[in-house]
Design a protein around this motif. Structure first.
Motif, short mmCIF file in Angstrom:
data_model
loop_
_atom_site.label_atom_id
_atom_site.label_comp_id
_atom_site.label_asym_id
_atom_site.label_seq_id
_atom_site.Cartn_x
_atom_site.Cartn_y
_atom_site.Cartn_z
N CYS A 290 -57.66 33.59 19.87
CA CYS A 290 -59.06 33.43 19.46
C CYS A 290 -59.40 34.32 18.28
O CYS A 290 -60.28 34.00 17.47
CB CYS A 290 -59.99 33.74 20.63
SG CYS A 290 -60.01 32.47 21.91
N PHE A 291 -58.71 35.45 18.16
CA PHE A 291 -58.97 36.37 17.05
C PHE A 291 -58.01 36.17 15.88
O PHE A 291 -58.19 36.76 14.83
CB PHE A 291 -58.86 37.82 17.55
CG PHE A 291 -60.00 38.23 18.44
CD1 PHE A 291 -61.15 38.77 17.90
CD2 PHE A 291 -59.92 38.05 19.81
CE1 PHE A 291 -62.20 39.15 18.72
CE2 PHE A 291 -60.96 38.42 20.64
CZ PHE A 291 -62.11 38.97 20.10
N THR A 292 -56.97 35.35 16.09
CA THR A 292 -55.95 35.15 15.05
C THR A 292 -56.08 33.80 14.36
O THR A 292 -56.13 33.71 13.13
CB THR A 292 -54.54 35.27 15.65
OG1 THR A 292 -54.41 36.50 16.36
CG2 THR A 292 -53.48 35.20 14.55
N ALA A 293 -56.12 32.75 15.15
CA ALA A 293 -56.09 31.39 14.59
C ALA A 293 -57.23 31.11 13.62
O ALA A 293 -56.98 30.54 12.54
CB ALA A 293 -56.08 30.37 15.73
N PRO A 294 -58.49 31.47 13.93
CA PRO A 294 -59.57 31.17 12.97
C PRO A 294 -59.34 31.78 11.60
O PRO A 294 -59.67 31.17 10.58
CB PRO A 294 -60.81 31.74 13.65
CG PRO A 294 -60.50 31.73 15.11
CD PRO A 294 -59.04 32.05 15.18
N VAL A 295 -58.77 32.98 11.56
CA VAL A 295 -58.54 33.64 10.27
C VAL A 295 -57.60 32.80 9.41
O VAL A 295 -57.92 32.46 8.27
CB VAL A 295 -57.94 35.05 10.48
CG1 VAL A 295 -57.74 35.74 9.13
CG2 VAL A 295 -58.82 35.88 11.39
N ALA A 314 -55.85 39.34 6.37
CA ALA A 314 -55.57 40.66 6.95
C ALA A 314 -56.24 40.87 8.30
O ALA A 314 -55.70 41.54 9.18
CB ALA A 314 -56.00 41.77 5.98
N ALA A 315 -57.42 40.28 8.50
CA ALA A 315 -58.13 40.45 9.77
C ALA A 315 -57.35 39.90 10.95
O ALA A 315 -57.65 40.22 12.11
CB ALA A 315 -59.51 39.79 9.69
N GLY A 316 -56.34 39.07 10.68
CA GLY A 316 -55.52 38.52 11.76
C GLY A 316 -54.22 39.26 11.99
O GLY A 316 -53.45 38.88 12.89
N TYR A 317 -53.95 40.32 11.22
CA TYR A 317 -52.67 41.02 11.35
C TYR A 317 -52.50 41.66 12.72
O TYR A 317 -51.43 41.57 13.33
CB TYR A 317 -52.56 42.13 10.29
CG TYR A 317 -52.35 41.67 8.88
CD1 TYR A 317 -52.26 40.32 8.53
CD2 TYR A 317 -52.23 42.60 7.85
CE1 TYR A 317 -52.08 39.92 7.23
CE2 TYR A 317 -52.04 42.21 6.53
CZ TYR A 317 -51.97 40.87 6.23
OH TYR A 317 -51.79 40.49 4.91
N VAL A 318 -53.53 42.36 13.19
CA VAL A 318 -53.41 43.15 14.42
C VAL A 318 -53.09 42.25 15.61
O VAL A 318 -52.12 42.48 16.35
CB VAL A 318 -54.70 43.95 14.67
CG1 VAL A 318 -54.74 44.51 16.09
CG2 VAL A 318 -54.83 45.09 13.65
#
Length: 511
Positions: A290-295, A314-318
């Motif tokens: 949910c925090f990776t795919a949208p980015v 970059a917001a999806g790196y973590v």
């Protein structure tokens, strides 16, 4: 079953801590040894840090605040960049804590190590920019978010407020923190258990803390016509008459192999697709997706419609790197994990060697990647030396924002003198296009005798046409490596009288 060879939680934490300390020490050594100059955007952030504020023309304030703090010990290039490797160290430890709460110590250690060698992280550790503080705030904010189900009573309320405050700090770093808000919303929609955790007091605590932290920047934006928000939105550059650029999208997707890592990016895309299709995602997988795919999906769409820079994901790196580590270990594909760690570790070592010795990059045919961190001090020195020998100069003007930012930094000793001519930006269009044009435009009041430097050959005739008289042109050529150079034209212009700008195009009328 638990792997009997897996490290205990404490042993894994100690190992992650020592890896982080060792790599951070190497990165700090690299930025103190490197002869590379500040990239012009770094110089701009330094310039902002001389006047602390709650917002700036194109970015939120965190990067300027960080530089202000590190340059209390001096304004040298290493001190300007000092926060970058420190923020990445904080992020790597946040990755460990977040992954341990979701998957356990073994995967946490694997994810933290893999994060350290991501190509995008290598660059972000050597250059002061907005991504490093963003990632640090997101990592620890998400760590508090996943802690909420385990917390009870007042601790849950405090954790919610802490997650909200860290999300506010992430927004103060870069507005790409909006992806984290999307991630929370998507997770709450898809996960019933996650929705049950959020009581009205917790929602109030989280939103209240976020808005409290973010409020000064919102007020600053309102007082400045929402300049930063408008600039961020303008980066989308959507044109109804020129939609769909499949070539740009393919280039962007290719760039993700470079910044995220080739093996990890394939695992993220293919693994996420297959697990979702087969409905074999665990609750932890779903949360992180949910925090990776949208980015990645939104930025890929942006690349199709217009363009997108490689680091916009970059917001999806973590969360992305934790998913990759978790899936590879779950699938017992340790060979692929080791291959990813080894190949990216080798690339990281090579990159650091290039940073320490740019001559090695030139010998390897990679000098082009470092050209924007060379030559600015020499151009600035040529300009300020000329100004010091012409006491009649009323202003120094340039036509390139990169040159303006670099001159402000590398000419800081000259411009600090009481008799120095002020540094100004020649504005080509009817309206400012960047902060230098908005805050320091060349005006007729300072245009009696201007020392002008042009880095844009196409603009030079237009720049000269804004003066009643111009002197002889001097060419300044600075070699960046054995093949590339940066050339500028320098001349004196008297009686600055800017011509009218076309009301439709905003460009100067023909001379």
């Amino acid at each position: 079953m638990t792997d009997p060879a897996a490290p205990s939680a404490l042993a894994a934490w100690r190992m992650a801590l020592w890896i982080t300390v060792a790599l951070t020490a190497v990165r700090l050594a690299a930025i103190f040894i490197t002869p590379l100059e500040l990239y012009p955007d770094e110089a701009q952030y330094w310039l902002w840090s001389r006047t602390l504020d709650f917002g700036y023309y194109s970015k939120p304030p965190m990067v300027a605040w960080s530089i202000w703090a590190t340059t209390l010990g001096g304004d040298s290039e290493p001190m300007v960049r000092l926060s970058a490797p420190l923020f990445q160290a904080i992020t790597a430890l946040g990755v460990f804590v977040l992954a341990r709460r979701l998957y356990g110590a073994q995967i946490a250690l694997a994810a933290s190590a893999l994060y350290h060698v991501m190509p995008g992280v290598q660059l972000s550790s050597a250059v002061v920019a907005t991504d490093a503080p963003l990632l640090a705030c997101l990592a620890w904010g998400l760590a508090l978010y996943v802690y909420l189900p385990q917390a009870e009573g007042r601790r849950r309320l405090v954790a919610a407020a802490g997650a909200g405050a860290l999300l506010g700090l992430a927004f103060l770093s870069k507005y790409a923190a909006l992806y984290a808000l999307m991630g929370v919303a998507l997770h709450l929609v898809l996960d019933r258990d996650a929705r049950r955790i959020w009581s009205p007091p917790m929602i109030t605590a989280a939103l209240g803390a976020m808005l409290l932290v973010l409020a000064p920047n919102l007020i600053w934006n309102a007082a400045h016509g929402f300049a930063t928000v408008a600039h961020t939105a303008a980066n989308a550059n959507w044109s109804p008459s020129d939609l769909f650029h499949p070539g740009e999208m393919l280039d962007f997707i290719g760039s993700q192999f470079g910044v995220f890592g080739p093996i990890p990016f394939v695992v993220l895309v293919v693994g996420g697709g297959l697990l979702a299709w087969r409905r074999r995602l665990t609750p932890a997988d779903l949360l992180l997706l949910c925090f990776t795919a949208p980015v990645f999906l939104i930025v890929t769409f942006q690349a199709l419609i217009s363009r997108a820079n490689a680091n916009w994901t970059a917001a999806g790196y973590v969360t992305g790197v934790i998913l990759v580590a978790a899936w590879l270990l779950r699938w017992r594909a340790k060979g692929w994990y080791i291959a990813a760690l080894a190949t990216q570790g080798a690339v990281a070592a090579l990159f650091l060697s290039f940073v320490i010795s740019p001559d090695l990059a030139e010998q390897a045919g990679m000098a082009n990647g470092f050209k924007r961190a060379k030559g600015w001090s020499q151009l600035t020195e040529a300009m300020t030396d000329r100004a010091m020998h012409d006491l009649r100069v009323s202003a120094i003007a340039v036509d390139d924002r990169f040159m303006f930012n670099a001159a402000a930094y590398y000419g800081r000793d000259y411009f600090a003198r009481p008799d120095a001519a002020p540094l100004r930006m020649w504005v080509r269009t009817a309206h400012p296009q960047n902060q230098a044009e908005a805050t320091d435009p060349l005006t007729t009041a300072e245009g009696e005798r201007v020392l002008a430097m042009s880095l844009e050959p196409d603009f030079t005739p237009e720049m000269k046409a804004d003066f009643v008289r111009t002197g002889e042109t001097e060419f300044v050529n600075v070699w960046l490596d054995g093949e590339r150079s940066r050339r500028a034209e320098m001349f004196t212009g008297e009686d600055f009288q800017p011509r009218p700008r076309d009301p439709l195009t905003g460009l100067p009328t023909p001379p």
